[in-house]
Design an enzyme around this catalytic site. Structure first.
Site, PDB file in Angstrom:
ATOM      1  N   GLY A   1       0.839  -1.185   0.000  1.00 34.05           N
ATOM      2  CA  GLY A   1       0.000   0.000   0.000  1.00 34.05           C
ATOM      3  C   GLY A   1       0.876   1.237   0.000  1.00 34.05           C
TER       4      GLY A   1
ATOM      5  CD  GLN B   1       3.252   5.836   2.814  1.00 32.56           C
ATOM      6  OE1 GLN B   1       2.317   5.274   2.284  1.00 32.56           O
ATOM      7  NE2 GLN B   1       4.238   5.179   3.408  1.00 32.56           N
TER       8      GLN B   1
ATOM      9  CB  CYS C   1       4.926   2.397   7.602  1.00 40.85           C
ATOM     10  SG  CYS C   1       4.414   3.866   6.696  1.00 40.85           S
ATOM     11  CG  LEU C   2       6.573   1.133   1.597  1.00 39.48           C
ATOM     12  CD1 LEU C   2       6.048   1.421   0.201  1.00 39.48           C
ATOM     13  CD2 LEU C   2       7.690   0.102   1.553  1.00 39.48           C
TER      14      LEU C   2
ATOM     15  CG  HIS D   1      -0.852   1.153   7.329  1.00 38.01           C
ATOM     16  ND1 HIS D   1       0.063   0.761   8.291  1.00 38.01           N
ATOM     17  CD2 HIS D   1      -0.176   2.013   6.504  1.00 38.01           C
ATOM     18  CE1 HIS D   1       1.221   1.366   8.064  1.00 38.01           C
ATOM     19  NE2 HIS D   1       1.106   2.122   6.986  1.00 38.01           N
ATOM     20  CD  GLU D   2      -1.133   2.424   2.738  1.00 39.39           C
ATOM     21  OE1 GLU D   2      -0.739   3.599   2.649  1.00 39.39           O
ATOM     22  OE2 GLU D   2      -0.379   1.480   3.057  1.00 39.39           O
TER      23      GLU D   2
ATOM     24  CG  HIS E   1      -0.061   6.849   5.509  1.00 41.13           C
ATOM     25  ND1 HIS E   1       1.022   7.350   6.199  1.00 41.13           N
ATOM     26  CD2 HIS E   1       0.211   5.539   5.288  1.00 41.13           C
ATOM     27  CE1 HIS E   1       1.909   6.368   6.389  1.00 41.13           C
ATOM     28  NE2 HIS E   1       1.444   5.259   5.853  1.00 41.13           N
TER      29      HIS E   1
HETATM   30 NI    NI Z   1       2.375   3.380   5.911  1.00 41.47          NI
END
Ligand code: NI
Length: 186
Positions: free
Chosen positions: A46, A51, A100-101, A142-143, A146
């Site tokens: 995701g 991000q 998380c990236l 999760h996304e 963000h």
């Molecule tokens: Ni994340």
């Protein structure tokens, strides 16, 4: 298509309330393609627009790599969520490990409701309502966070966060070696 450097922990864009996407455009379609390429390049499932430094209500998801070995879950392929709204969450709180990236090398267990129902526009601006559990529900929640400036670390205890302090400091100082392009720390 292009791989876009990912914004990492403690960058202020990750803490903003993202603005709704107003209209479709060539730039938006390009951005969506680039987000998928960026996500696949970093082996993510995701990626939310903040991000990559864009504070707009958009994220992309592809959980097939997680679900292909699980027969009980359908592979749904790449999904684009524009202006998503969580309509409802339901079911037991489930504990699952997340990463998380934007917070490389840090993983921890997060409790979230099992089921999520979310309305959204796809990349052609067609409206959908999806109700899902399992991996896809987890990644969507999760996304979605963000877009509100929330990170998975915000869901864990202060004690657990302290355990990640040195890893987080490395990210903040740009000292961590990361296998995909990230926005350099100034
Ligand atoms: Ni994340």
């Amino acid at each position: 298509m292009a791989i876009i450097p990912i914004v990492t922990y403690n960058d202020s864009v990750l803490r903003q309330d993202a603005k709704p996407v107003k209209e479709n455009s060539e730039e938006l379609q390009q951005l969506i393609d680039d987000m998928f390429e960026t996500m696949y390049n970093s082996n993510g499932v995701g990626l939310a627009a903040p991000q990559i430094g864009k504070s707009i209500r958009l994220f992309v998801v592809d959980t097939d790599v997680m679900t292909e070995e699980l027969e009980e879950e359908e592979n749904v392929g790449p999904l684009v969520f524009i202006n998503p709204e969580i309509v409802k969450t339901d079911g037991n709180e489930i504990k699952m490990e997340e990463g998380c990236l934007s917070i490389p090398d840090v993983r921890d267990d997060v409790n979230r409701p099992e089921m999520v129902e979310v309305s959204y526009l796809d990349r052609n601006f067609n409206k959908h309502l999806i109700r899902t559990e399992g991996w896809l529900s987890r990644v969507i929640q999760h996304e979605y966070d963000h877009l509100k400036g929330v990170l998975f670390l915000d869901h864990i205890s202060a004690f657990r966060r302290r355990l990640h302090r040195s890893a987080l400091r490395k990210i903040e100082n740009g000292k961590l070696e990361i296998s995909y392009p990230v926005v350099p720390k100034s």
